[in-house]
Design an enzyme around this catalytic site. Sequence first.
Site, PDB file in Angstrom:
ATOM      1  CE  LYS A   8     -24.736   9.286  11.369  1.00 10.45           C
ATOM      2  NZ  LYS A   8     -24.951   9.946  10.070  1.00 10.45           N
ATOM      3  NE  ARG A  78     -28.201   6.781   9.457  1.00 17.08           N
ATOM      4  CZ  ARG A  78     -28.371   6.915  10.766  1.00 17.08           C
ATOM      5  NH1 ARG A  78     -28.769   8.065  11.271  1.00 17.08           N
ATOM      6  NH2 ARG A  78     -28.138   5.912  11.578  1.00 17.08           N
ATOM      7  N   GLY A  87     -24.357  17.483   9.343  1.00 21.49           N
ATOM      8  CA  GLY A  87     -24.977  17.936   8.103  1.00 21.49           C
ATOM      9  C   GLY A  87     -24.034  18.159   6.935  1.00 21.49           C
ATOM     10  CG  MET A  89     -19.634  14.464   4.330  1.00 22.42           C
ATOM     11  SD  MET A  89     -18.405  13.386   4.960  1.00 22.42           S
ATOM     12  CE  MET A  89     -18.853  13.274   6.638  1.00 22.42           C
ATOM     13  NE  ARG A 320     -24.122  14.063  16.355  1.00 13.87           N
ATOM     14  CZ  ARG A 320     -24.369  14.543  15.150  1.00 13.87           C
ATOM     15  NH1 ARG A 320     -23.574  14.219  14.144  1.00 13.87           N
ATOM     16  NH2 ARG A 320     -25.375  15.346  14.925  1.00 13.87           N
ATOM     17  CG  HIS A 438     -27.949  20.365   9.793  1.00 12.97           C
ATOM     18  ND1 HIS A 438     -28.372  19.855   8.596  1.00 12.97           N
ATOM     19  CD2 HIS A 438     -27.644  19.305  10.574  1.00 12.97           C
ATOM     20  CE1 HIS A 438     -28.326  18.539   8.650  1.00 12.97           C
ATOM     21  NE2 HIS A 438     -27.895  18.175   9.842  1.00 12.97           N
ATOM     22  CB  SER A 749      10.625  35.810  24.321  1.00  9.24           C
ATOM     23  OG  SER A 749       9.256  35.810  24.005  1.00  9.24           O
ATOM     24  CB  CYS A 816       5.854  36.936  23.395  1.00  7.03           C
ATOM     25  SG  CYS A 816       7.186  37.652  22.426  1.00  7.03           S
ATOM     26  CE1 TYR A 836       7.192  33.797  27.917  1.00  7.88           C
ATOM     27  CE2 TYR A 836       9.134  32.864  28.982  1.00  7.88           C
ATOM     28  CZ  TYR A 836       8.552  33.831  28.174  1.00  7.88           C
ATOM     29  OH  TYR A 836       9.321  34.823  27.623  1.00  7.88           O
TER      30      TYR A 836
END
Length: 856
Positions: A8, A78, A87, A89, A320, A438, A749, A816, A836
Amino acid sequence: MKTLLGGKGANLAEMNRIGLSVPAGFTVTTETCAAFHENGGELPAGCWDEMLEGLAFVEKCMGKKLGDASDPLLLSVRSGAAVSMPGMMDTVLNLGLNDDVAEGLAAKAGEKFAYDSYRRFLDMYGDVVMGIEHHLFEHQIDSLKKEVGVAQDNELTAEHLRELVKRYKKVYEAEGKMFPQEPLEQMRLAANAVFDSWNSDRAKKYMAINQITGLKGTAVNIQAMVFGNMGETSGTGVCFTRNPSTGENLLYGEYLVNAQGEDVVAGIRTPEDILTMKTALPQAYEDLVRNTQLLEKHYKDMQDIEFTVQEGKLYMLQTRSGKRTGAGAVKIAVDLVEDGMIDRQRAVQIVEPTHVDQLLHPQFKDESAYAADVIGVGLPASPGAAVGQVVFDTETAEELNAQGKKCILVRVETSPEDVGGMNAAEGILTARGGMTSHAAVVARGWGKTCVSGCSELVVDEENRWLSLGGVKLHEGDWVSLNGTTGEVIRGQVELAPPAISGDLDKFMTWVDEFRRLKVLANADTPEDAKTARDNGAEGIGLVRTEHMFFGTGERIMAVRRMIMAADTATREAALTDLLPYQREDFEGIFRAMDGCPVTIRLLDPPLHEFLPDGDLDEIVAMLSADTGADEHEVVERIEKLAEINPMLGFRGCRLAITYPEIGRMQVRAILEAAVAVQAEGKVVIPDIMVPLVGTLEELRDQTAMIRETAKAVFEEKGAEVAYRIGTMIEIPRAALMSDQIATEAEFFSFGTNDLTQMTFGYSRDDVSKFLPTYLERGILKHDPFQVLDQAGVGQLIETSVQRGRATRPELKVGICGEHGGDPSSVDFFHRKDLDYVSCSPFRVPIARLAAAQAAL
Ligand code: PEP
Ligand code: MG
């Protein structure tokens, strides 16, 4: 400068820099928050003086002074961390009011406005700073409204609001709290409260659920107030530069005339569609549209914007990157590329793996089929289909979820305290709150279905029932939500798999341009193999052959005959019965995976997993009938199979080493299938994988058995198929001894499920007994069976890769375990140079995106 100023604070500064009208202010950094907590909850030395300097700057810009009754400056205080947590904090508005200042403000700006601001301040300040529960104030305003006969807050007169201020002060007294009349004291305590909210349970829970770690704290933004509650030419609102549910390029949001920001986001009054602001506040609307376009171009992403209009003039309070659904995220990314605003690389970065996950979630099978059961309609706040049992509080939602049950959280309005329950539920239904409440924002971020602002809905949270459209439902009753239309439907509506859109297809081809890791799937049947391939899998990284044994009654009976066999000849006979089933399944998988590797693992689980559950006498009778053995023999055999610690017992390669005929049957089935499918003209690439190896000798035994069997099959068939032999690395010893293991293995693997189990010493089957406590108390940050423990288990993986490749540079290495579909773990596997990852077919697109993001 998000890390230092919070999202913010950084964006306010940035908006100011590019010339948008932002109320004067200053930001206390996130580092101060860390120092505040280190300092035992006190501002670090020198900080207060700097804040006073900041205040002097704001006073100068505004030409007003804090606490000056003749022309007062009011402040907003804020929170704002580096990562947005809607929402979670705290915020305090209208700071600086006290009895004198309110009187002065009344003389200057009208009594109604002054006392409306004062009562709001008393409420928020009490709630956030003094720990007085908000509902005590709500109760006062509700009863006053009843007494004077008005429905809306803004219908209260100046006289009523003065009275309300008195009553709110009595709430402080009744709670034994002192409201500080001194404005500087108010500011100091409010900043402390924002820092404290960083450690609140709800903020911690939100961070845990969203895997947010490594932040310093929240910043505190202190800014001059601008007022949306100064009459009919004022107002406040929230908007998204594009529709966050669908991605459509149209301003989306809502606003309220004569109101303050909290009224919109907290869902107290149901607001108006932003498009109607064009007539209600024309000049401000025109400026807003121009600003939204500017901000989108500047940040190159869809923005979520808060604004206030004070007597016709627009002020920007926040911008934002907007939270969005999966469908919205993909469409926005594709549209931004096609409009030339971003390139493909950036597009791949702004869609999150969880967005893709959402797109793979179910929808209702037939939306016209349930028309008669619709009991009400609310706002379609977050799309998708959800079916579950009605619950009215977070605890019950979490409880049901832990039992594997599906629930719908029903609330009058959600408060940030509800995050745990919202996460546990399939969907959320609220009576109050708009599209940007929210509840809606958080639900969209998580891809949870949400219907909000269903004003007909009556909820009795205490007695646990709801009523809607003349139907009364109690806790535990079934209800379905259509988050795309806002419909609430009684009962369980049938779900169907999701439909994948053209945008997603296009986006996924961009994803594949950037990744290095290959993505394979864990699949046990030809159908799963097909799903995997449709989702973009480049092969199969794990076929758990035991899953094929469950199929039809005949299969499991043959398996049981094999297990119960007292001698080799009986076991071989049972195996001969199993061979055709296995071969047929392998043929199906090889066909579906034409041209791609298929990694087939030999039998792994403890044998008694194949025995029936239930009453021992019945089991014995059943097995005796199935296998022809007498009951006495059956009991003896069951006793022999029983294990104290089956996960560390007679399983994995230990099975086929002890009973080589099992291994020989499986290898024969694999290679006979491979020869047959190759003869059909398909390209077959079988990788045979040995499970749970801990020593080189175990693997040697198995490679010898596999080679011998292969030779026999190829001679019989008069045809050969190229195949590779590899091993799972899932025992810590195997990871450490990988230089030796690689002399026999052509691929590794990582079975990170077992490797995690054995590295932590947590039983996979029993971890749920203590894991919740560990997560709650912060002893573990994540469930290590879902998110790879990079520091510990990760070291074994890294060591194993290095040692294995030192012996055999061309060694193929993959993973895997469940972690193959977890984005943060995929990032680690990319960095450690694996070839992979392999995951469930439904997670393949998520892993593809995570692999691309890891490479960027
Ligand atoms: C593993 O241990 O990670 C693995 C993939 O094997 P399984 O889950 O079947 O034990
Ligand atoms: Mg395993």
